[in-house]
Motif scaffolding. Structure first.
Motif, PDB file in Angstrom:
ATOM      1  N   LEU A   1       0.853  -1.189   0.000  1.00  0.00           N
ATOM      2  CA  LEU A   1       0.000   0.000   0.000  1.00  0.00           C
ATOM      3  C   LEU A   1       0.887   1.237   0.000  1.00  0.00           C
ATOM      4  CD1 LEU A   1      -2.587   1.667   0.302  1.00  0.00           C
ATOM      5  CD2 LEU A   1      -2.454   1.270   2.785  1.00  0.00           C
ATOM      6  N   VAL A   2       0.675   2.097  -1.003  1.00  0.00           N
ATOM      7  CA  VAL A   2       1.367   3.380  -1.099  1.00  0.00           C
ATOM      8  C   VAL A   2       0.334   4.487  -0.921  1.00  0.00           C
ATOM      9  CG1 VAL A   2       2.667   4.939  -2.613  1.00  0.00           C
ATOM     10  CG2 VAL A   2       3.146   2.473  -2.635  1.00  0.00           C
ATOM     11  N   VAL A   3       0.639   5.474  -0.094  1.00  0.00           N
ATOM     12  CA  VAL A   3      -0.224   6.637   0.082  1.00  0.00           C
ATOM     13  C   VAL A   3       0.434   7.834  -0.593  1.00  0.00           C
ATOM     14  CG1 VAL A   3      -1.235   8.257   1.731  1.00  0.00           C
ATOM     15  CG2 VAL A   3      -1.251   5.803   2.223  1.00  0.00           C
TER      16      VAL A   3
ATOM     17  N   ARG B   1      -4.313  17.070   8.986  1.00  0.00           N
ATOM     18  CA  ARG B   1      -5.121  15.929   8.552  1.00  0.00           C
ATOM     19  C   ARG B   1      -4.359  14.607   8.439  1.00  0.00           C
ATOM     20  NH1 ARG B   1      -5.148  14.657   2.835  1.00  0.00           N
ATOM     21  NH2 ARG B   1      -3.832  16.115   1.650  1.00  0.00           N
ATOM     22  N   ILE B   2      -3.052  14.635   8.614  1.00  0.00           N
ATOM     23  CA  ILE B   2      -2.276  13.431   8.349  1.00  0.00           C
ATOM     24  C   ILE B   2      -2.664  12.272   9.271  1.00  0.00           C
ATOM     25  CG2 ILE B   2      -0.316  14.105   9.835  1.00  0.00           C
ATOM     26  CD1 ILE B   2       1.518  12.808   7.717  1.00  0.00           C
ATOM     27  N   ASP B   3      -2.935  12.550  10.542  1.00  0.00           N
ATOM     28  CA  ASP B   3      -3.329  11.478  11.449  1.00  0.00           C
ATOM     29  C   ASP B   3      -4.674  10.879  11.047  1.00  0.00           C
ATOM     30  OD1 ASP B   3      -1.122  11.355  13.204  1.00  0.00           O
ATOM     31  OD2 ASP B   3      -1.832  13.111  14.295  1.00  0.00           O
ATOM     32  N   PHE B   4      -5.600  11.758  10.617  1.00  0.00           N
ATOM     33  CA  PHE B   4      -6.908  11.277  10.183  1.00  0.00           C
ATOM     34  C   PHE B   4      -6.764  10.326   9.003  1.00  0.00           C
ATOM     35  CE2 PHE B   4     -10.513  11.444   7.339  1.00  0.00           C
ATOM     36  CZ  PHE B   4     -11.584  11.200   8.177  1.00  0.00           C
ATOM     37  N   VAL B   5      -5.949  10.710   8.019  1.00  0.00           N
ATOM     38  CA  VAL B   5      -5.749   9.871   6.839  1.00  0.00           C
ATOM     39  C   VAL B   5      -5.167   8.520   7.226  1.00  0.00           C
ATOM     40  CG1 VAL B   5      -4.421   9.633   4.698  1.00  0.00           C
ATOM     41  CG2 VAL B   5      -5.561  11.793   5.223  1.00  0.00           C
ATOM     42  N   LEU B   6      -4.148   8.541   8.063  1.00  0.00           N
ATOM     43  CA  LEU B   6      -3.512   7.287   8.475  1.00  0.00           C
ATOM     44  C   LEU B   6      -4.466   6.417   9.284  1.00  0.00           C
ATOM     45  CD1 LEU B   6      -0.010   8.694   9.457  1.00  0.00           C
ATOM     46  CD2 LEU B   6      -0.521   7.221   7.495  1.00  0.00           C
ATOM     47  N   ASP B   7      -5.212   7.034  10.194  1.00  0.00           N
ATOM     48  CA  ASP B   7      -6.124   6.268  11.050  1.00  0.00           C
ATOM     49  C   ASP B   7      -7.300   5.696  10.267  1.00  0.00           C
ATOM     50  OD1 ASP B   7      -4.524   6.829  13.224  1.00  0.00           O
ATOM     51  OD2 ASP B   7      -5.753   8.508  13.930  1.00  0.00           O
ATOM     52  N   SER B   8      -7.642   6.306   9.119  1.00  0.00           N
ATOM     53  CA  SER B   8      -8.784   5.838   8.337  1.00  0.00           C
ATOM     54  C   SER B   8      -8.432   4.670   7.424  1.00  0.00           C
ATOM     55  CB  SER B   8      -9.353   6.982   7.489  1.00  0.00           C
ATOM     56  OG  SER B   8      -8.462   7.330   6.440  1.00  0.00           O
ATOM     57  N   LEU B   9      -7.146   4.400   7.259  1.00  0.00           N
ATOM     58  CA  LEU B   9      -6.724   3.300   6.399  1.00  0.00           C
ATOM     59  C   LEU B   9      -6.878   1.959   7.113  1.00  0.00           C
ATOM     60  CD1 LEU B   9      -3.479   4.914   4.951  1.00  0.00           C
ATOM     61  CD2 LEU B   9      -5.621   4.524   3.703  1.00  0.00           C
ATOM     62  N   PRO B  10      -7.167   0.895   6.380  1.00  0.00           N
ATOM     63  CA  PRO B  10      -7.338  -0.419   7.006  1.00  0.00           C
ATOM     64  C   PRO B  10      -6.021  -1.110   7.366  1.00  0.00           C
ATOM     65  CG  PRO B  10      -7.685  -0.599   4.643  1.00  0.00           C
ATOM     66  CD  PRO B  10      -7.528   0.876   4.942  1.00  0.00           C
ATOM     67  N   ARG B  11      -4.898  -0.531   6.951  1.00  0.00           N
ATOM     68  CA  ARG B  11      -3.586  -1.117   7.263  1.00  0.00           C
ATOM     69  C   ARG B  11      -2.511  -0.044   7.186  1.00  0.00           C
ATOM     70  NH1 ARG B  11      -1.976  -4.373   1.732  1.00  0.00           N
ATOM     71  NH2 ARG B  11       0.136  -3.998   2.486  1.00  0.00           N
ATOM     72  N   LYS B  12      -1.356  -0.350   7.733  1.00  0.00           N
ATOM     73  CA  LYS B  12      -0.242   0.594   7.691  1.00  0.00           C
ATOM     74  C   LYS B  12       0.345   0.646   6.287  1.00  0.00           C
ATOM     75  CE  LYS B  12       3.858  -0.382   9.460  1.00  0.00           C
ATOM     76  NZ  LYS B  12       4.951  -0.643  10.435  1.00  0.00           N
ATOM     77  N   PRO B  13       0.590   1.847   5.752  1.00  0.00           N
ATOM     78  CA  PRO B  13       1.193   1.953   4.416  1.00  0.00           C
ATOM     79  C   PRO B  13       2.609   1.387   4.384  1.00  0.00           C
ATOM     80  CG  PRO B  13       0.196   4.034   5.092  1.00  0.00           C
ATOM     81  CD  PRO B  13       0.236   3.159   6.313  1.00  0.00           C
ATOM     82  N   ASP B  14       2.968   0.856   3.236  1.00  0.00           N
ATOM     83  CA  ASP B  14       4.335   0.391   3.009  1.00  0.00           C
ATOM     84  C   ASP B  14       5.231   1.521   2.521  1.00  0.00           C
ATOM     85  OD1 ASP B  14       4.071  -2.692   3.333  1.00  0.00           O
ATOM     86  OD2 ASP B  14       2.383  -2.122   2.054  1.00  0.00           O
ATOM     87  N   LEU B  15       4.609   2.600   2.029  1.00  0.00           N
ATOM     88  CA  LEU B  15       5.349   3.798   1.620  1.00  0.00           C
ATOM     89  C   LEU B  15       4.382   4.973   1.631  1.00  0.00           C
ATOM     90  CD1 LEU B  15       8.007   5.040   0.538  1.00  0.00           C
ATOM     91  CD2 LEU B  15       7.129   4.626  -1.779  1.00  0.00           C
TER      92      LEU B  15
ATOM     93  N   ASP C   1       2.510  -5.889  -6.742  1.00  0.00           N
ATOM     94  CA  ASP C   1       1.100  -6.003  -6.362  1.00  0.00           C
ATOM     95  C   ASP C   1       0.826  -4.882  -5.374  1.00  0.00           C
ATOM     96  OD1 ASP C   1      -1.467  -6.721  -5.789  1.00  0.00           O
ATOM     97  OD2 ASP C   1      -0.934  -8.451  -4.553  1.00  0.00           O
ATOM     98  N   VAL C   2       0.400  -3.742  -5.895  1.00  0.00           N
ATOM     99  CA  VAL C   2       0.356  -2.517  -5.097  1.00  0.00           C
ATOM    100  C   VAL C   2      -0.945  -1.761  -5.348  1.00  0.00           C
ATOM    101  CG1 VAL C   2       1.575  -1.199  -6.873  1.00  0.00           C
ATOM    102  CG2 VAL C   2       1.632  -0.390  -4.519  1.00  0.00           C
ATOM    103  N   ARG C   3      -1.406  -1.056  -4.315  1.00  0.00           N
ATOM    104  CA  ARG C   3      -2.490  -0.099  -4.449  1.00  0.00           C
ATOM    105  C   ARG C   3      -1.952   1.253  -4.004  1.00  0.00           C
ATOM    106  NH1 ARG C   3      -3.608  -3.831  -6.758  1.00  0.00           N
ATOM    107  NH2 ARG C   3      -5.515  -5.092  -6.780  1.00  0.00           N
TER     108      ARG C   3
END
Length: 240
Positions: A52-54, A105-119, A86-88
């Protein structure tokens, strides 16, 4: 002399770009913060993908003026998949964002994701220049975001921005060092200038002459993909 004129022309065009980025409505930021993963792939796709890339930035990341599948995030996702990943890529771009807005907003974005980003690709700062914010404020906000990501053990890649010369040498020198300095201090990957190769080229910009067209995004993605690939887990770090 010619080199100086070319550089000056590029930076004036860049200032126009920043003005367009700053003209975004507050509704865009509200929309981003009120939803969960609406700007990127859906939750199921994120969970199922290996990586997962954000992509966290302003209108340049958000895909201003483009169809939903033509922006930076979806085009980067396709390029990385073509490279065998195999990336989103989740689109967390909000038009008009400053580094201060990104920090809020960065904490909100991270907390709303279903998993920790890989990048986490972080690209803000252009609207700071537009609004005349002190480079020291930009650097403080960038550093705060980088520290938040480091605290969560999330790999980071920075995409830089440049200040136009009409703001003065002192301002430009202080602003232009922000991204390289952050990359060096925190050992993150760095792509020095997000709009590299586009400024002043009408065929790569929208009719406003400011934002990347679909062809412009294609060039950005072509140039930036090697740095993203080397910053992903399992690849040699890109460094600064």
């Amino acid at each position: 002399m010619l080199r100086t004129l070319v550089s000056y022309g590029l930076c004036i065009a860049l200032l126009q770009l920043l003005i367009a980025c700053g003209a975004a409505s507050d509704d865009a930021a509200t929309s981003e913060q009120s939803g969960s993963v609406e700007n990127g792939t859906d939750t199921a796709e994120i969970v199922e993908a290996d990586l997962l890339v954000v992509a966290f930035g302003d209108s340049l990341y958000a895909g201003y003026g483009l169809d939903q599948n033509e922006g930076f995030a979806p085009e980067l996702e396709r390029a990385l998949q073509t490279a065998g990943k195999d990336v989103r890529v989740h689109n967390a771009g909000v038009s008009g964002d400053t580094t201060a807005a990104g920090l809020r907003r960065i904490d909100f974005v991270l907390d709303s994701l279903p998993r920790k980003p890989d990048l986490f690709i972080l690209g803000l700062g252009g609207n700071d220049v537009l609004r005349g914010l002190k480079p020291s404020e930009t650097r403080a906000n960038m550093e705060a975001m980088v520290k938040k990501l480091k605290d969560r053990d999330i790999p980071i890649m920075l995409t830089g921005m440049l200040a136009p010369p009409n703001l003065g040498k002192e301002f430009s020198d202080e602003f232009n060092i922000v991204f390289p300095a952050m990359a060096q201090k925190y050992d993150t990957a760095l792509y020095p200038f997000f709009m590299d190769g586009l400024v002043g080229k009408a065929d790569l910009l929208l009719d406003d002459g400011l934002h990347p067209s679909a062809a412009g995004i294609d060039l950005i993605v072509e140039k930036i993909t090697p740095t993203v690939l080397s910053a992903l887990p399992g690849d040699e770090a890109a460094g600064g």
